[in-house]
Motif scaffolding. Sequence first.
Motif, PDB file in Angstrom:
ATOM      1  N   PRO A   8       0.942  -1.261  -0.205  1.00 54.81           N
ATOM      2  CA  PRO A   8       0.167  -0.003  -0.071  1.00 54.81           C
ATOM      3  C   PRO A   8       0.913   1.271   0.092  1.00 54.81           C
ATOM      4  N   LYS A   9       0.250   2.383  -0.294  1.00 51.12           N
ATOM      5  CA  LYS A   9       0.948   3.729  -0.304  1.00 51.12           C
ATOM      6  C   LYS A   9       0.579   4.418   0.900  1.00 51.12           C
ATOM      7  N   LEU A  10       1.440   5.266   1.567  1.00 45.72           N
ATOM      8  CA  LEU A  10       1.030   6.370   2.541  1.00 45.72           C
ATOM      9  C   LEU A  10       0.469   7.369   1.752  1.00 45.72           C
ATOM     10  N   ASP A  11      -0.703   8.046   2.147  1.00 51.48           N
ATOM     11  CA  ASP A  11      -0.947   9.360   1.278  1.00 51.48           C
ATOM     12  C   ASP A  11      -0.640  10.427   2.274  1.00 51.48           C
ATOM     13  N   ASP A  12      -0.996  11.849   1.587  1.00 48.28           N
ATOM     14  CA  ASP A  12      -0.052  12.929   2.336  1.00 48.28           C
ATOM     15  C   ASP A  12      -0.763  13.205   3.907  1.00 48.28           C
ATOM     16  N   LYS A  13      -1.899  12.642   3.974  1.00 46.99           N
ATOM     17  CA  LYS A  13      -2.550  12.738   5.429  1.00 46.99           C
ATOM     18  C   LYS A  13      -1.952  11.815   6.271  1.00 46.99           C
ATOM     19  N   GLY A  14      -0.933  10.917   6.046  1.00 50.17           N
ATOM     20  CA  GLY A  14      -0.475   9.939   6.745  1.00 50.17           C
ATOM     21  C   GLY A  14      -1.349   8.539   6.844  1.00 50.17           C
ATOM     22  N   ARG A  15      -2.288   8.489   6.033  1.00 46.10           N
ATOM     23  CA  ARG A  15      -3.094   7.256   5.827  1.00 46.10           C
ATOM     24  C   ARG A  15      -2.762   6.151   4.925  1.00 46.10           C
ATOM     25  N   VAL A  16      -3.124   4.958   5.211  1.00 49.67           N
ATOM     26  CA  VAL A  16      -2.897   3.833   4.555  1.00 49.67           C
ATOM     27  C   VAL A  16      -4.119   3.006   4.413  1.00 49.67           C
TER      28      VAL A  16
END
Length: 143
Positions: A8-16
């Motif tokens: 998975p990728k970590l988004d700009d808000k720190g979510r996965v």
Amino acid sequence: MLLGTFAPKLDDKGRVILPAKFWDEFSGGLVMTRGVDRCVFVYSEREFEKVHERMSTAPVTTKEGRDYIRLFLSGATQEIPDKQRRVTVPSMLREYAGLDRELTMIGAGTRAEIWDTAAWNEFYAATESGYAAADGEVIAGLF
């Protein structure tokens, strides 16, 4: 049981986004904490309660035991995934594990682990070659 390897990728808000195969285990809530080897351990709330119960029976008379419990529990945070199966990895845990955009999430039986992909690849390469060269049982009675 949590099994497999995912990217998975970590988004700009720190979510996965949690892997679909982990959703049943984590949909009701989860606990993240510092893992060993600079990864993040992810437990279902039910499984974390079992881990905590085992920890609470450990004697607090040794410094190592007290220190481990302090570090493990002080890094723990309860999270609830949103409807898109996203969960926020707290900044403290992102810093601890050196998490950037590219992640590797593995199933480790009773927990998941979140790794920085470069760190996972390095760990895997170093560990797999040593494991393949082992001349004795790594886990007694397994093979």
